[in-house]
Design an enzyme around this catalytic site. Sequence first.
Site, short mmCIF file in Angstrom:
data_model
loop_
_atom_site.label_atom_id
_atom_site.label_comp_id
_atom_site.label_asym_id
_atom_site.label_seq_id
_atom_site.Cartn_x
_atom_site.Cartn_y
_atom_site.Cartn_z
N ASN A 9 0.85 -1.18 0.00
CA ASN A 9 0.00 0.00 0.00
C ASN A 9 0.90 1.24 0.00
OD1 ASN A 9 -1.88 1.96 0.45
ND2 ASN A 9 -2.72 1.09 2.33
N PHE A 10 0.82 2.01 -1.09
CA PHE A 10 1.68 3.20 -1.20
C PHE A 10 1.21 4.32 -0.25
CE2 PHE A 10 3.74 2.91 -5.71
CZ PHE A 10 3.94 1.55 -5.56
N LYS A 11 -0.05 4.26 0.17
CA LYS A 11 -0.67 5.33 0.98
C LYS A 11 -0.47 6.68 0.28
CE LYS A 11 -0.67 2.62 5.12
NZ LYS A 11 -0.83 2.59 6.54
N HIS A 92 -9.93 0.65 4.34
CA HIS A 92 -8.70 0.76 5.14
C HIS A 92 -9.01 1.63 6.36
CE1 HIS A 92 -4.61 1.71 6.31
NE2 HIS A 92 -4.24 0.65 5.60
N GLU A 140 -6.05 -5.63 10.20
CA GLU A 140 -4.98 -4.66 10.50
C GLU A 140 -5.33 -3.85 11.75
OE1 GLU A 140 -2.59 -3.27 6.84
OE2 GLU A 140 -4.44 -2.14 6.87
N ILE A 145 -0.33 0.08 13.06
CA ILE A 145 -0.01 0.58 11.72
C ILE A 145 1.05 1.68 11.80
CG2 ILE A 145 -0.94 1.87 9.74
CD1 ILE A 145 -3.51 0.28 10.00
N GLY A 180 2.79 -2.89 10.71
CA GLY A 180 4.14 -3.06 11.25
C GLY A 180 4.96 -4.18 10.65
#
Length: 219
Positions: A9-11, A92, A140, A145, A180
């Site tokens: 996930n590039f976020k 998300h 998640e 995170i 993480g």
Amino acid sequence: MIKGTIVLNFKAYSEILGDSAVTIAKNIASVHNKGFELILVPTLLTLREVAKTIKIPVYSPHTDPFPPGPHTGGIIIDELKKLGIKGTLLNHSEKKLPFSILTKTVEYCKKKQFPVILCTSSLTEVKKMITLKPEYLAFEPPELIGGKISVSKAKPLSIIKTVQVVKKINPQTQVLCGAGIQNRDDLQKALQLGAQGVLLSHALIKTKKPEKVLEMMLS
Ligand code: G3P
């Protein structure tokens, strides 16, 4: 046989904005996948360029539940498919959606044969979201995170429980876990606990040589 799925996930980190997304994607694509399936989730504004440049499947970080039409600003599956995008990540913890919207979106994705990675933040949410029977369900815990302690080390029992709940309701759904995840140990531990793959972000995106970190992770 696929050893596991790795979703990157590039976020919206500064390291991947604009043309940098393509550079990182190319570096990631240069790594031998060693039998793992890779999926990249760039920003909405860069996914087209990334999908044009590399062969790894690219997923959208969001999708709306409607067909083409009068939806200003809409993220439309039909258009994503035209641009070579292979699926979508939804819900998300950094982009939560109401359950009613998720229900419509997952249904519409199924109709369009557009695979969904449905994210959950707790076991309560796992139980609710698996009723939608997505292709992938990701667990998640938000508090882990972006941190240095992985979900596989901090919450092993939650991963085991997630796998049990998911497989009881819909064995076809692949279980992923994230938060993480830094290295080979974290990935292997997740797989040993029954997850079929991991989601990760900062360990690869916020490093100078993501390809080196990925190579070691898959070794
Ligand atoms: O979607 C993946 C993500 O939320 C995990 O982020 O930075 O902890 O690997 P990170």
